[in-house]
Design a protein around this motif. Structure first.
Motif, PDB file in Angstrom:
ATOM      1  N   MET A   1      30.164  27.126  34.197  1.00  0.00           N
ATOM      2  CA  MET A   1      30.965  28.336  33.961  1.00  0.00           C
ATOM      3  C   MET A   1      32.436  27.993  34.127  1.00  0.00           C
ATOM      4  SD  MET A   1      30.835  32.010  35.950  1.00  0.00           S
ATOM      5  CE  MET A   1      29.129  32.293  35.503  1.00  0.00           C
ATOM      6  N   SER A   2      33.260  28.323  33.159  1.00  0.00           N
ATOM      7  CA  SER A   2      34.676  27.992  33.218  1.00  0.00           C
ATOM      8  C   SER A   2      35.398  28.893  34.198  1.00  0.00           C
ATOM      9  CB  SER A   2      35.302  28.159  31.822  1.00  0.00           C
ATOM     10  OG  SER A   2      35.278  29.515  31.436  1.00  0.00           O
ATOM     11  N   SER A   3      36.647  28.469  34.546  1.00  0.00           N
ATOM     12  CA  SER A   3      37.416  29.247  35.515  1.00  0.00           C
ATOM     13  C   SER A   3      37.719  30.634  34.990  1.00  0.00           C
ATOM     14  CB  SER A   3      38.718  28.510  35.851  1.00  0.00           C
ATOM     15  OG  SER A   3      39.504  28.330  34.686  1.00  0.00           O
ATOM     16  N   ILE A   4      37.972  30.742  33.646  1.00  0.00           N
ATOM     17  CA  ILE A   4      38.282  32.056  33.097  1.00  0.00           C
ATOM     18  C   ILE A   4      37.072  32.967  33.182  1.00  0.00           C
ATOM     19  CG2 ILE A   4      37.687  31.360  30.739  1.00  0.00           C
ATOM     20  CD1 ILE A   4      40.463  33.816  31.845  1.00  0.00           C
ATOM     21  N   ASN A   5      35.861  32.410  33.040  1.00  0.00           N
ATOM     22  CA  ASN A   5      34.657  33.215  33.197  1.00  0.00           C
ATOM     23  C   ASN A   5      34.482  33.652  34.644  1.00  0.00           C
ATOM     24  OD1 ASN A   5      33.891  33.214  30.519  1.00  0.00           O
ATOM     25  ND2 ASN A   5      32.695  31.340  30.708  1.00  0.00           N
ATOM     26  N   PHE A   6      34.801  32.762  35.586  1.00  0.00           N
ATOM     27  CA  PHE A   6      34.789  33.137  36.992  1.00  0.00           C
ATOM     28  C   PHE A   6      35.703  34.333  37.212  1.00  0.00           C
ATOM     29  CE2 PHE A   6      33.266  28.823  38.513  1.00  0.00           C
ATOM     30  CZ  PHE A   6      32.109  29.324  39.087  1.00  0.00           C
ATOM     31  N   GLN A   7      36.886  34.282  36.623  1.00  0.00           N
ATOM     32  CA  GLN A   7      37.850  35.352  36.801  1.00  0.00           C
ATOM     33  C   GLN A   7      37.321  36.675  36.246  1.00  0.00           C
ATOM     34  OE1 GLN A   7      41.416  33.900  34.952  1.00  0.00           O
ATOM     35  NE2 GLN A   7      41.733  32.300  36.472  1.00  0.00           N
ATOM     36  N   LYS A   8      36.661  36.627  35.103  1.00  0.00           N
ATOM     37  CA  LYS A   8      36.113  37.852  34.516  1.00  0.00           C
ATOM     38  C   LYS A   8      35.005  38.438  35.390  1.00  0.00           C
ATOM     39  CE  LYS A   8      37.140  36.767  29.676  1.00  0.00           C
ATOM     40  NZ  LYS A   8      36.580  36.464  28.343  1.00  0.00           N
ATOM     41  N   VAL A   9      34.117  37.572  35.847  1.00  0.00           N
ATOM     42  CA  VAL A   9      33.022  38.030  36.709  1.00  0.00           C
ATOM     43  C   VAL A   9      33.571  38.600  38.009  1.00  0.00           C
ATOM     44  CG1 VAL A   9      31.022  37.290  38.053  1.00  0.00           C
ATOM     45  CG2 VAL A   9      31.321  36.463  35.714  1.00  0.00           C
ATOM     46  N   GLU A  10      34.558  37.923  38.591  1.00  0.00           N
ATOM     47  CA  GLU A  10      35.158  38.398  39.843  1.00  0.00           C
ATOM     48  C   GLU A  10      35.837  39.743  39.644  1.00  0.00           C
ATOM     49  OE1 GLU A  10      35.982  33.917  41.634  1.00  0.00           O
ATOM     50  OE2 GLU A  10      37.625  35.074  40.737  1.00  0.00           O
ATOM     51  N   ASN A 126      44.089  35.781  40.535  1.00  0.00           N
ATOM     52  CA  ASN A 126      43.548  35.563  39.197  1.00  0.00           C
ATOM     53  C   ASN A 126      44.537  35.961  38.105  1.00  0.00           C
ATOM     54  OD1 ASN A 126      41.181  34.504  40.171  1.00  0.00           O
ATOM     55  ND2 ASN A 126      39.945  36.333  39.814  1.00  0.00           N
ATOM     56  N   GLN A 130      46.271  33.276  35.234  1.00  0.00           N
ATOM     57  CA  GLN A 130      46.221  33.454  33.784  1.00  0.00           C
ATOM     58  C   GLN A 130      47.568  33.197  33.117  1.00  0.00           C
ATOM     59  OE1 GLN A 130      44.284  37.173  32.626  1.00  0.00           O
ATOM     60  NE2 GLN A 130      43.021  37.080  34.464  1.00  0.00           N
TER      61      GLN A 130
END
Length: 210
Positions: A1-10, A126, A130
């Motif tokens: 999972m990419s960092s941007i996906n982590f950010q979306k989930v968080e 986050n 970005q």
């Protein structure tokens, strides 16, 4: 999972947590249940992320190397804030000294650190990562969110908004959650027992003794 996906989930998880606050605090009146659920979920998430990437702790602000530097900057603000609480409480006749403040002073910094983690690390941090938002936008967005989370209590909205303006500025420069969490807990405790005349000990633990 990419960092941007982590950010979306968080981000989604923080929003759900915020909605849960209104459900458990304002509708169900189950504050202790909400707090336990928060610590269980987010504690599990932090543990999982550490196993995936140990460096994420420092990125989030769980660091001690700059503790004294941040403390020197936050301490004067904290002292002024406490004085302001007593002055406002004096004129509003809302100062409510009670021994309950002692366990709150001991426990609330832990809860305060969790709140700062959600707002500073997962919202402000986050947004900064970005590289699409100015620090001013990040500070105002985070502070507005923190204030709204304390709706419908006017004094809490005002107090937490002002607190978050300063805290977000400090976090973006130094990324240290420990100092912010401790002061969040202590200032919050004083604020409850002076300005808003509320007893969080009874609100959280009262049902256990009924």
């Amino acid at each position: 999972m990419s960092s941007i996906n982590f950010q979306k989930v968080e981000t989604i998880a923080v929003i759900i947590t915020a909605l849960g606050k209104f459900l458990f605090y304002d509708i169900l009146d189950q504050r202790l249940v909400f707090i336990l659920l928060m610590f269980t979920f987010w504690g599990s998430y932090v543990f999982w992320r550490i196993r995936k990437s140990p460096d994420v702790l420092r990125e989030w602000g769980f660091r001690r190397d700059n503790f004294q530097i941040v403390l020197k900057k936050v301490l004067p603000f904290g002292i002024l804030a406490i004085l302001a609480c007593f002055i406002i409480g004096f004129f509003r006749d809302t100062i409510n000294p009670h021994w309950h403040i002692i366990p709150i002073l001991l426990a609330y910094p832990i809860f305060g650190t969790l709140q700062q983690f959600l707002l500073m690390s997962l919202v402000a941090g986050n947004m900064q990562a970005q590289k699409k938002y100015s620090n001013e936008v990040i500070i105002l967005t985070t502070s507005a969110l923190f204030g709204l989370l304390h709706y419908p209590y006017g004094w809490l909205i005002i107090g937490t908004f002002i607190l978050s303006l300063f805290y977000t500025y400090i976090f973006l420069k130094h990324r240290n959650l420990y100092v912010l969490g401790i002061f969040h807990g202590w200032l919050g405790a004083v604020f409850y027992y002076t300005v808003v005349n509320k007893d969080p000990f009874v609100e959280v633990f009262g049902p256990l003794f009924n």
